[in-house]
Scaffold this motif. Structure first.
Motif, PDB file in Angstrom:
ATOM      1  N   THR A 184      21.920 -40.663 -14.015  1.00  0.00           N
ATOM      2  CA  THR A 184      22.431 -40.376 -13.287  1.00  0.00           C
ATOM      3  C   THR A 184      23.716 -39.348 -13.600  1.00  0.00           C
ATOM      4  O   THR A 184      24.372 -40.181 -13.764  1.00  0.00           O
ATOM      5  CB  THR A 184      22.287 -40.410 -11.472  1.00  0.00           C
ATOM      6  N   ALA A 185      23.738 -37.991 -13.213  1.00  0.00           N
ATOM      7  CA  ALA A 185      24.916 -37.538 -13.693  1.00  0.00           C
ATOM      8  C   ALA A 185      24.545 -36.391 -12.984  1.00  0.00           C
ATOM      9  O   ALA A 185      24.042 -35.235 -12.822  1.00  0.00           O
ATOM     10  CB  ALA A 185      25.111 -37.082 -15.515  1.00  0.00           C
ATOM     11  N   THR A 186      26.095 -35.932 -12.058  1.00  0.00           N
ATOM     12  CA  THR A 186      26.183 -34.556 -11.366  1.00  0.00           C
ATOM     13  C   THR A 186      27.591 -33.824 -11.393  1.00  0.00           C
ATOM     14  O   THR A 186      28.952 -34.681 -11.530  1.00  0.00           O
ATOM     15  CB  THR A 186      26.592 -35.010 -10.172  1.00  0.00           C
ATOM     16  N   LEU A 187      27.197 -32.838 -11.741  1.00  0.00           N
ATOM     17  CA  LEU A 187      28.443 -32.160 -12.082  1.00  0.00           C
ATOM     18  C   LEU A 187      28.631 -30.989 -10.730  1.00  0.00           C
ATOM     19  O   LEU A 187      28.163 -30.146 -10.086  1.00  0.00           O
ATOM     20  CB  LEU A 187      28.481 -30.972 -12.754  1.00  0.00           C
ATOM     21  N   VAL A 188      29.904 -30.867 -10.113  1.00  0.00           N
ATOM     22  CA  VAL A 188      30.547 -30.289  -8.716  1.00  0.00           C
ATOM     23  C   VAL A 188      31.536 -29.289  -9.113  1.00  0.00           C
ATOM     24  O   VAL A 188      32.778 -29.760 -10.243  1.00  0.00           O
ATOM     25  CB  VAL A 188      30.746 -31.049  -7.527  1.00  0.00           C
ATOM     26  N   GLU A 189      31.408 -28.329  -9.212  1.00  0.00           N
ATOM     27  CA  GLU A 189      32.209 -27.152  -9.702  1.00  0.00           C
ATOM     28  C   GLU A 189      32.881 -25.931  -8.793  1.00  0.00           C
ATOM     29  O   GLU A 189      32.223 -25.042  -8.160  1.00  0.00           O
ATOM     30  CB  GLU A 189      31.833 -25.950 -10.981  1.00  0.00           C
ATOM     31  N   LYS A 202      34.859 -31.720 -10.457  1.00  0.00           N
ATOM     32  CA  LYS A 202      34.567 -33.505 -10.134  1.00  0.00           C
ATOM     33  C   LYS A 202      33.043 -33.830 -11.568  1.00  0.00           C
ATOM     34  O   LYS A 202      31.709 -33.042 -10.838  1.00  0.00           O
ATOM     35  CB  LYS A 202      33.928 -33.984  -8.997  1.00  0.00           C
ATOM     36  N   LEU A 203      33.488 -34.664 -12.033  1.00  0.00           N
ATOM     37  CA  LEU A 203      32.466 -35.431 -13.222  1.00  0.00           C
ATOM     38  C   LEU A 203      31.671 -36.785 -12.589  1.00  0.00           C
ATOM     39  O   LEU A 203      32.789 -37.119 -12.392  1.00  0.00           O
ATOM     40  CB  LEU A 203      31.728 -34.963 -14.261  1.00  0.00           C
ATOM     41  N   LYS A 261      29.113 -46.799 -13.038  1.00  0.00           N
ATOM     42  CA  LYS A 261      29.644 -45.567 -12.712  1.00  0.00           C
ATOM     43  C   LYS A 261      30.577 -45.315 -13.303  1.00  0.00           C
ATOM     44  O   LYS A 261      32.155 -45.604 -13.043  1.00  0.00           O
ATOM     45  CB  LYS A 261      29.237 -45.953 -11.268  1.00  0.00           C
ATOM     46  N   MET A 262      30.788 -43.827 -13.882  1.00  0.00           N
ATOM     47  CA  MET A 262      32.582 -43.141 -14.116  1.00  0.00           C
ATOM     48  C   MET A 262      32.686 -41.816 -13.456  1.00  0.00           C
ATOM     49  O   MET A 262      31.260 -40.957 -12.787  1.00  0.00           O
ATOM     50  CB  MET A 262      31.964 -42.587 -15.257  1.00  0.00           C
ATOM     51  N   GLU A 263      33.197 -42.020 -12.444  1.00  0.00           N
ATOM     52  CA  GLU A 263      33.828 -40.232 -11.634  1.00  0.00           C
ATOM     53  C   GLU A 263      34.887 -39.968 -12.605  1.00  0.00           C
ATOM     54  O   GLU A 263      35.704 -40.786 -13.222  1.00  0.00           O
ATOM     55  CB  GLU A 263      33.998 -40.922 -10.505  1.00  0.00           C
ATOM     56  N   ALA A 264      34.478 -38.925 -12.459  1.00  0.00           N
ATOM     57  CA  ALA A 264      35.782 -38.175 -13.959  1.00  0.00           C
ATOM     58  C   ALA A 264      36.579 -36.653 -12.795  1.00  0.00           C
ATOM     59  O   ALA A 264      35.234 -36.283 -12.282  1.00  0.00           O
ATOM     60  CB  ALA A 264      35.985 -37.627 -14.684  1.00  0.00           C
ATOM     61  N   THR A 265      37.661 -35.704 -12.679  1.00  0.00           N
ATOM     62  CA  THR A 265      37.773 -35.132 -12.533  1.00  0.00           C
ATOM     63  C   THR A 265      38.557 -34.140 -13.704  1.00  0.00           C
ATOM     64  O   THR A 265      39.179 -34.727 -14.832  1.00  0.00           O
ATOM     65  CB  THR A 265      39.430 -34.893 -10.951  1.00  0.00           C
TER      66      THR A 265
END
Length: 573
Positions: A184-189, A202-203, A261-265
């Motif tokens: 799964t992968a989500t990008l919030v801009e 956030k990725l 799981k990776m969370e990145a900004t």
């Protein structure tokens, strides 16, 4: 229908080791400069007189009489057995501890057959040793070592009659996860066109961790080398075309069994990590100068549009995070900071130029509603006047020997102390040194402040509406700038039509304006600015976006139409 997939490139390297490194050797050619290893810049594979090394077909350049840009080229040629009379040794010193999963060596020409790496701590104790047999010019010598302060690289064997040539070393490795790994992968801009809030993109992605390398329970796992400033580059692949989605930085790794799981900004998120202390009282200072101070020392690349850089700002920046300080500059300048689909921060004043079309063929659904009517916008700010008389800012307090720092909650000037030596005296703080413990009084002049509120209001209320005010606070205004920005915000909130659309993503970015096609044939469409985009990167590249704009029917001169259709919910046409 587009074919989409997703991949992530992770720079799993010690983020400060290269800059901190001090290479040295006694086994380099006179024309080679080992300190160039800090720059990691490739040099050509020259045609030389090494036995049977190159064809006389012009494919390799000749070594010039005065070669430049060569970092390491062993002074000795290997013998017929590939051995050296004295093994070339490269030593790399560091001033701080470093941790990496291994070392990536970048060789030139034919690679050595074997080399050994020895890791030492800062005290000079050897903490690891391992030999390697490279199989490529860009060779990853894996060996997870924590807190090393010195490296010794000894080249023990090469092919017969060969030099060892090396242009760089990375303190870690680049890891790539693709559609075979990522679940799964989500990008919030997001962006706030008013810059009242400085949003962070956030990725988040999950991948199959087959070897438990990122399982926090694995004491030998690669997760031990994760660092906050390691950058992550996501790519969406659409019909074979690789689309760069921006540069992100790890914030929170986690794992659950075989899933990591990776969370990145983005870069804006990095600005939360350090305080901006160098603020002062400004009187018409160009915004570009203040931005340069905020970004100084962060290593974050940025660009500023000329009209933003030249905007004069007034007021005071207290000690706060760099992100909050940036928000103050953007808000007072009428500017935004964009990182979406970029490898830097782009600071500019937004416009309502339509840059994208979102037709029915890309839409799944649209819902619309009217936002609360705003008839008045106020901005509160403060004006500062330097005090005429010196005062006791801090009465006798006892401080220990050595360096001491005192921070102030309001701006001050002309600082002095009763005892000791001033090392640094700024608007927001003072640093002083004492030879021994002592009671110190700090003197200086204080600024007084006057709070001012500037208001912009509509000339006439819209029919059937009640007056409604929205209040803001900023710290870098004078009256004229506050009036300009309050009117601009009021104009923006007159665009009271809010859209929520679900659609097949293309290259839309927050801050852009789009023409959104209406499902009711012949009833016009929407012109709206994208404020937020959430994209499912593994589920068909489908986005959900929030926009603010107006309904256009016949003429775009009307920011809001008399007919607003709500609850529109359709499939792709």
């Amino acid at each position: 229908m587009s074919q989409t997939s997703f991949e992530v490139v992770y720079d799993l390297k010690d983020t400060t080791a290269l800059h901190d490194s001090i290479p040295s050797t006694m086994d380099n050619q006179p024309f080679a400069v080992e300190n160039l290893l800090k720059q990691n810049t490739p040099f050509p594979d020259y045609g030389t007189l090494e036995a049977d090394y190159f064809l006389l077909d012009g494919s390799m350049p000749e070594l010039p009489d005065g070669p430049e840009g060569i970092s390491f080229w062993s002074s000795e040629l290997s013998d017929k057995n590939g051995l050296f009379q004295k093994n070339p040794v490269l030593i790399i010193l560091f001033s701080e501890n470093h941790t990496s999963t291994g070392l990536t060596f970048h060789f030139v020409g034919e690679i050595p057959v074997q080399f050994q790496v020895r890791w030492y701590d800062l005290a000079g104790n050897m903490i690891a040793l391992k030999s390697f047999q490279p199989d490529s010019c860009d060779y990853y010598a894996r060996n997870l070592v924590e807190n090393y302060g010195r490296l010794e690289v000894e080249f023990q064997k090469a092919k017969p009659y060969r030099y060892v040539k090396l242009w760089g070393i990375d303190y870690g490795v680049v890891v790539t996860w693709n559609e075979n790994d990522i679940k799964t992968a989500t990008l919030v801009e997001e962006t706030d066109p008013t810059s009242n809030a400085l949003k962070i993109n956030k990725l988040t992605f999950q991948f199959i961790d087959r070897a438990n390398e990122f399982n926090l329970a694995n004491s030998e796992g690669l997760h031990k080398a994760l660092q906050k400033k390691q950058h992550i580059e996501p790519y969406e692949i659409v019909n074979g075309e690789r689309l760069f989605l921006g540069r992100y930085f790890l914030t929170a790794p986690s794992s659950d069994k075989s899933l990591a799981k990776m969370e990145a900004t983005d870069y804006i998120g990095l600005l939360d990590d350090t305080d901006f202390k160098e603020g002062r009282v400004y009187n018409g200072e160009p915004a570009g100068n203040i931005l340069a101070d905020i970004f100084e020392g962060t290593g974050i690349p940025y660009e500023v549009a000329k009209d933003v850089a030249e905007t004069p700002l007034y007021g005071w920046l207290k000690i706060q995070t760099r992100r909050k300080a940036l928000r103050e500059v953007l808000f007072a300048s009428g500017a935004v900071a964009e990182t979406a689909r970029r490898d830097n921060v782009w600071i500019y004043k937004p416009s309502r130029l339509i840059q994208s079309d979102i037709p029915l063929s890309r839409k799944f659904s649209t819902t619309t509603k009217q936002d609360t009517y705003i008839s008045e916008v106020s901005i509160k700010y403060s004006e500062y006047t330097e005090g005429a008389e010196e005062k006791e800012l801090v009465k006798q307090s006892t401080y220990p020997a050595g360096l001491n720092e005192v921070k102030f909650s309001s701006p001050v000037s002309d600082l002095r102390i009763s005892v000791g030596e001033i090392v640094e005296a700024k608007t927001n703080y003072i640093v002083f040194r004492l030879p021994e413990e002592a009671a110190v009084t700090i003197y200086g002049r204080q600024y007084s402040k006057q709070d001012i509120t500037v208001t912009s209001a509509v000339q006439q209320l819209r029919a059937g509406e009640n007056p409604k005010a929205k209040n803001f606070t900023g710290t870098l205004f004078n009256y004229l700038q506050a009036k300009i920005i309050s009117q601009a915000i009021l104009d923006y909130y007159q665009l009271s039509l809010l859209l929520n659309i679900r659609y097949l993503a293309a290259q839309e970015r927050p801050g852009q304006w789009a023409a959104v096609e209406n499902t009711l044939v012949g009833r016009g469409g929407y012109a709206a600015g994208l404020e937020s985009i959430k994209t499912d990167l593994t589920g068909g590249y489908i986005s959900t976006a929030q926009l603010r704009g107006y309904y256009k029917y016949v003429s775009e001169y009307y920011y809001t139409g008399t007919e607003i259709f709500t609850g529109e919910d359709v499939g792709i046409y």
